[in-house]
Design a protein around this motif. Structure first.
Motif, PDB file in Angstrom:
ATOM      1  N   TYR A  49     -12.426  19.767 -14.945  1.00  0.00           N
ATOM      2  CA  TYR A  49     -13.512  18.805 -14.737  1.00  0.00           C
ATOM      3  C   TYR A  49     -13.248  17.875 -13.540  1.00  0.00           C
ATOM      4  O   TYR A  49     -13.804  16.764 -13.493  1.00  0.00           O
ATOM      5  CB  TYR A  49     -13.745  17.988 -16.010  1.00  0.00           C
ATOM      6  CG  TYR A  49     -14.666  18.657 -17.020  1.00  0.00           C
ATOM      7  CD1 TYR A  49     -15.969  19.029 -16.681  1.00  0.00           C
ATOM      8  CD2 TYR A  49     -14.242  18.894 -18.324  1.00  0.00           C
ATOM      9  CE1 TYR A  49     -16.817  19.625 -17.601  1.00  0.00           C
ATOM     10  CE2 TYR A  49     -15.091  19.489 -19.263  1.00  0.00           C
ATOM     11  CZ  TYR A  49     -16.381  19.859 -18.896  1.00  0.00           C
ATOM     12  OH  TYR A  49     -17.223  20.444 -19.807  1.00  0.00           O
ATOM     13  N   ALA A  50     -12.454  18.324 -12.580  1.00  0.00           N
ATOM     14  CA  ALA A  50     -12.080  17.478 -11.434  1.00  0.00           C
ATOM     15  C   ALA A  50     -13.294  16.915 -10.689  1.00  0.00           C
ATOM     16  O   ALA A  50     -13.219  15.803 -10.148  1.00  0.00           O
ATOM     17  CB  ALA A  50     -11.186  18.263 -10.476  1.00  0.00           C
ATOM     18  N   VAL A  51     -14.410  17.645 -10.663  1.00  0.00           N
ATOM     19  CA  VAL A  51     -15.609  17.129  -9.964  1.00  0.00           C
ATOM     20  C   VAL A  51     -16.104  15.824 -10.582  1.00  0.00           C
ATOM     21  O   VAL A  51     -16.808  15.056  -9.934  1.00  0.00           O
ATOM     22  CB  VAL A  51     -16.799  18.118  -9.942  1.00  0.00           C
ATOM     23  CG1 VAL A  51     -16.504  19.312  -9.066  1.00  0.00           C
ATOM     24  CG2 VAL A  51     -17.198  18.541 -11.337  1.00  0.00           C
ATOM     25  N   HIS A  52     -15.738  15.584 -11.829  1.00  0.00           N
ATOM     26  CA  HIS A  52     -16.194  14.372 -12.515  1.00  0.00           C
ATOM     27  C   HIS A  52     -15.141  13.260 -12.513  1.00  0.00           C
ATOM     28  O   HIS A  52     -15.295  12.256 -13.225  1.00  0.00           O
ATOM     29  CB  HIS A  52     -16.588  14.686 -13.956  1.00  0.00           C
ATOM     30  CG  HIS A  52     -17.755  15.616 -14.088  1.00  0.00           C
ATOM     31  ND1 HIS A  52     -18.945  15.414 -13.437  1.00  0.00           N
ATOM     32  CD2 HIS A  52     -17.917  16.765 -14.791  1.00  0.00           C
ATOM     33  CE1 HIS A  52     -19.783  16.404 -13.730  1.00  0.00           C
ATOM     34  NE2 HIS A  52     -19.179  17.235 -14.546  1.00  0.00           N
ATOM     35  N   ALA A  53     -14.085  13.427 -11.706  1.00  0.00           N
ATOM     36  CA  ALA A  53     -12.941  12.503 -11.750  1.00  0.00           C
ATOM     37  C   ALA A  53     -13.324  11.044 -11.542  1.00  0.00           C
ATOM     38  O   ALA A  53     -12.670  10.150 -12.072  1.00  0.00           O
ATOM     39  CB  ALA A  53     -11.883  12.930 -10.733  1.00  0.00           C
TER      40      ALA A  53
END
Ligand code: ATP
Ligand code: MG
Length: 137
Positions: A49-53
């Motif tokens: 979920y790195a895009v939502h970091a």
């Protein structure tokens, strides 16, 4: 044909809903071509979920995804990405259309039972994150 990465999230695996959710996918014409049950670490969920970091719910989301085992799967079919998202319903179950997975099973906007890739590029990356070439036939 197209492939997409689907995750049956901890709130759903915990309540033994894998079969009911899979039935909705199959009834919609999606074929489950790979599937396994895994228990993510919080770090592994964080990479996924790195895009939502930068989002305020990121930490909570990673905790949740690591809280119980998940079922990761590859769904295949005509327009599989869009079809899967249709079957999933809106992110917030309060907005999800009747009959969708989230309308029927999701507990909240965070604990919303399923994940589905949102585009061909992300589907390819997400499938490769969980499945090796040998697991994909
Ligand atoms: P997914 O990517 O899991 O298929 P989505 O594409 O419908 O869901 P995104 O906007 O990509 O939704 O958000 C990813 C996930 O983060 C959501 O499925 C949900 O679990 C969580 N999430 C999104 N918005 C919120 C929020 N406002 N509060 C808590 N969790 C949230
Ligand atoms: Mg998303």
């Amino acid at each position: 044909v197209e492939r997409t990465l689907s995750i049956i999230k901890p709130d759903a695996t915990k309540r033994n809903l894998t079969g009911k959710i899979n039935a909705k996918f199959e009834d919609a014409g999606l074929r489950i071509v790979a599937q396994k049950r895994i228990h993510l670490t919080k770090a592994q969920a964080g990479v996924f979920y790195a895009v939502h970091a930068e989002r305020p719910f990121y930490d909570e989301l990673c905790e949740f995804m690591a809280s119980e085992p998940v079922v990761v799967q590859v769904l295949q079919g005509e327009s599989a990405i869009a079809k899967n998202r249709e079957v999933m319903g809106a992110t917030n179950p309060a907005d999800a259309a009747p009959g969708t997975v989230r309308a029927e099973f999701a507990e909240s906007v965070g604990e919303n039972s399923v994940h589905g890739s949102d585009a061909p590029e992300t589907a390819a990356v997400e499938i490769a994150y969980f499945f090796s070439g040998l697991e994909l036939v």
